[in-house]
Design a protein around this motif. Sequence first.
Motif, PDB file in Angstrom:
ATOM      1  N   GLN A 180       0.856  -1.200   0.000  1.00  0.00           N
ATOM      2  CA  GLN A 180       0.000   0.000   0.000  1.00  0.00           C
ATOM      3  C   GLN A 180       0.885   1.240   0.000  1.00  0.00           C
ATOM      4  O   GLN A 180       2.007   1.194   0.524  1.00  0.00           O
ATOM      5  CB  GLN A 180      -0.852   0.043   1.288  1.00  0.00           C
ATOM      6  CG  GLN A 180      -1.779  -1.124   1.495  1.00  0.00           C
ATOM      7  CD  GLN A 180      -2.794  -1.281   0.369  1.00  0.00           C
ATOM      8  OE1 GLN A 180      -3.188  -0.279  -0.258  1.00  0.00           O
ATOM      9  NE2 GLN A 180      -3.196  -2.506   0.096  1.00  0.00           N
ATOM     10  N   PRO A 181       0.371   2.373  -0.549  1.00  0.00           N
ATOM     11  CA  PRO A 181       1.137   3.619  -0.426  1.00  0.00           C
ATOM     12  C   PRO A 181       1.439   3.896   1.046  1.00  0.00           C
ATOM     13  O   PRO A 181       0.576   3.721   1.909  1.00  0.00           O
ATOM     14  CB  PRO A 181       0.184   4.672  -1.012  1.00  0.00           C
ATOM     15  CG  PRO A 181      -0.654   3.904  -1.983  1.00  0.00           C
ATOM     16  CD  PRO A 181      -0.842   2.534  -1.375  1.00  0.00           C
ATOM     17  N   GLY A 182       2.666   4.287   1.309  1.00  0.00           N
ATOM     18  CA  GLY A 182       3.097   4.522   2.697  1.00  0.00           C
ATOM     19  C   GLY A 182       3.910   3.354   3.230  1.00  0.00           C
ATOM     20  O   GLY A 182       4.602   3.493   4.233  1.00  0.00           O
ATOM     21  N   ASP A 183       3.822   2.194   2.572  1.00  0.00           N
ATOM     22  CA  ASP A 183       4.613   1.034   3.012  1.00  0.00           C
ATOM     23  C   ASP A 183       6.084   1.226   2.633  1.00  0.00           C
ATOM     24  O   ASP A 183       6.419   2.073   1.792  1.00  0.00           O
ATOM     25  CB  ASP A 183       4.110  -0.260   2.339  1.00  0.00           C
ATOM     26  CG  ASP A 183       2.790  -0.738   2.937  1.00  0.00           C
ATOM     27  OD1 ASP A 183       2.292  -0.087   3.872  1.00  0.00           O
ATOM     28  OD2 ASP A 183       2.269  -1.764   2.451  1.00  0.00           O
ATOM     29  N   ILE A 184       6.914   0.403   3.267  1.00  0.00           N
ATOM     30  CA  ILE A 184       8.351   0.448   2.987  1.00  0.00           C
ATOM     31  C   ILE A 184       8.766  -0.907   2.428  1.00  0.00           C
ATOM     32  O   ILE A 184       8.365  -1.943   2.967  1.00  0.00           O
ATOM     33  CB  ILE A 184       9.133   0.709   4.295  1.00  0.00           C
ATOM     34  CG1 ILE A 184       8.893   2.151   4.767  1.00  0.00           C
ATOM     35  CG2 ILE A 184      10.632   0.458   4.120  1.00  0.00           C
ATOM     36  CD1 ILE A 184       9.403   2.402   6.167  1.00  0.00           C
ATOM     37  N   MET A 185       9.542  -0.882   1.370  1.00  0.00           N
ATOM     38  CA  MET A 185      10.085  -2.149   0.852  1.00  0.00           C
ATOM     39  C   MET A 185      11.600  -2.158   1.023  1.00  0.00           C
ATOM     40  O   MET A 185      12.301  -1.283   0.510  1.00  0.00           O
ATOM     41  CB  MET A 185       9.739  -2.316  -0.625  1.00  0.00           C
ATOM     42  CG  MET A 185      10.187  -3.661  -1.181  1.00  0.00           C
ATOM     43  SD  MET A 185       9.861  -3.842  -2.938  1.00  0.00           S
ATOM     44  CE  MET A 185      11.310  -3.053  -3.644  1.00  0.00           C
ATOM     45  N   ILE A 186      12.065  -3.134   1.789  1.00  0.00           N
ATOM     46  CA  ILE A 186      13.511  -3.365   1.876  1.00  0.00           C
ATOM     47  C   ILE A 186      13.898  -4.055   0.568  1.00  0.00           C
ATOM     48  O   ILE A 186      13.289  -5.058   0.183  1.00  0.00           O
ATOM     49  CB  ILE A 186      13.840  -4.261   3.089  1.00  0.00           C
ATOM     50  CG1 ILE A 186      13.466  -3.527   4.389  1.00  0.00           C
ATOM     51  CG2 ILE A 186      15.306  -4.687   3.084  1.00  0.00           C
ATOM     52  CD1 ILE A 186      13.556  -4.388   5.640  1.00  0.00           C
ATOM     53  N   ILE A 187      14.865  -3.481  -0.137  1.00  0.00           N
ATOM     54  CA  ILE A 187      15.202  -4.045  -1.459  1.00  0.00           C
ATOM     55  C   ILE A 187      16.058  -5.296  -1.287  1.00  0.00           C
ATOM     56  O   ILE A 187      17.110  -5.259  -0.653  1.00  0.00           O
ATOM     57  CB  ILE A 187      15.921  -3.001  -2.346  1.00  0.00           C
ATOM     58  CG1 ILE A 187      15.070  -1.733  -2.474  1.00  0.00           C
ATOM     59  CG2 ILE A 187      16.208  -3.584  -3.722  1.00  0.00           C
ATOM     60  CD1 ILE A 187      15.728  -0.603  -3.266  1.00  0.00           C
ATOM     61  N   LYS A 188      15.533  -6.390  -1.855  1.00  0.00           N
ATOM     62  CA  LYS A 188      16.210  -7.677  -1.739  1.00  0.00           C
ATOM     63  C   LYS A 188      17.072  -7.931  -2.981  1.00  0.00           C
ATOM     64  O   LYS A 188      18.138  -8.543  -2.929  1.00  0.00           O
ATOM     65  CB  LYS A 188      15.126  -8.745  -1.637  1.00  0.00           C
ATOM     66  CG  LYS A 188      15.579 -10.160  -1.587  1.00  0.00           C
ATOM     67  CD  LYS A 188      14.336 -11.031  -1.534  1.00  0.00           C
ATOM     68  CE  LYS A 188      14.695 -12.495  -1.616  1.00  0.00           C
ATOM     69  NZ  LYS A 188      13.465 -13.297  -1.621  1.00  0.00           N
ATOM     70  N   ASP A 189      16.578  -7.423  -4.100  1.00  0.00           N
ATOM     71  CA  ASP A 189      17.272  -7.646  -5.374  1.00  0.00           C
ATOM     72  C   ASP A 189      16.709  -6.630  -6.363  1.00  0.00           C
ATOM     73  O   ASP A 189      15.725  -5.946  -6.062  1.00  0.00           O
ATOM     74  CB  ASP A 189      16.993  -9.079  -5.849  1.00  0.00           C
ATOM     75  CG  ASP A 189      18.025  -9.566  -6.869  1.00  0.00           C
ATOM     76  OD1 ASP A 189      18.881  -8.757  -7.292  1.00  0.00           O
ATOM     77  OD2 ASP A 189      17.946 -10.741  -7.257  1.00  0.00           O
TER      78      ASP A 189
END
Length: 254
Positions: free
Chosen positions: A113-122
């Motif tokens: 959802q907008p506002g979420d954070i994604m830790i970049i895995k690749d």
Amino acid sequence: MHSKEQINHEEYQQTADWLLSRTKQRPLVAIICGSGLGLLADTLKAQESFNYTEIPGFPHSTVQGHAGRLVFGELKGRSCVCMQGRFHMYEGHSLAQTLIVTNAAGSLADGYQPGDIMIIKDHVNFPGLSGLSPLTGPNDDKLGPRFPAMSSVYDKGLRRLAHALLDQMGVASLVHEGVYAMVGGPNFETVAEARLLHSLGVDAVGMSTTPEVLVASHCGLRVFGLSLITNKVLKRYTTTTIMLYTSQEVLSRS
Ligand SMILES: O=P(O)(O)O[C@H]1O[C@H](CO)[C@@H](O)[C@H]1O
Ligand SMILES: Nc1nc2[nH]cnc2c(=O)[nH]1
């Protein structure tokens, strides 16, 4: 604008010498602040900042929301340097042991959802797959190998640590770990492109990050990356509601 295809070792050295002579700070962490995320740099203690335009051999920021300043200072007692403004391929274009990179991105993964954070895995570096890589050109072996491996770019230990910290902060429900794709931009995706990216396993898409990450990884830096999800990328044709997200929206959300 600085848009030379190949910067040689002497030119890097000239830029580094200029900075080393103007600040006593010797940061071990570098942070690239994405669109609208430059406010982090304003929170640094004992700040010393330099406009990109005054630093010899340094590119200039041309995009709204990117101040174009290199800010040295302390973050939670650690000496850091923040780039308030990054460089994108669409603009015509380390002192550190670790590179932390952030960006604003649109989500393709269904649960984001907008506002979420994604830790970049690749990542998927689409410009690179079509021959546009910052590592193109004669290789400087002093910096890194000609054919660098890219199978574990985003440091596993730093990703684990981030999960633990975000958990402690009580925001684990907003946090994902996923695959970022860089596209050339500056347009946002068509529905067909969004579907294609999703089917390829891409969780979030933006127009930056992978070039810096490639260069950092090539010269042996540890890399950690976060995407702030600013919008969902439309994967369905809709006739009832016209859903548009604009660059202004991306900025205000980030
Ligand atoms: O990647 P950053 O600079 O965070 O910005 C993202 O947001 C801008 C589009 O609104 C694009 O530049 C895209 O790459
Ligand atoms: N390509 C792309 N870049 C973005 N940056 C922020 N949101 C988006 C998006 O939806 N698509």
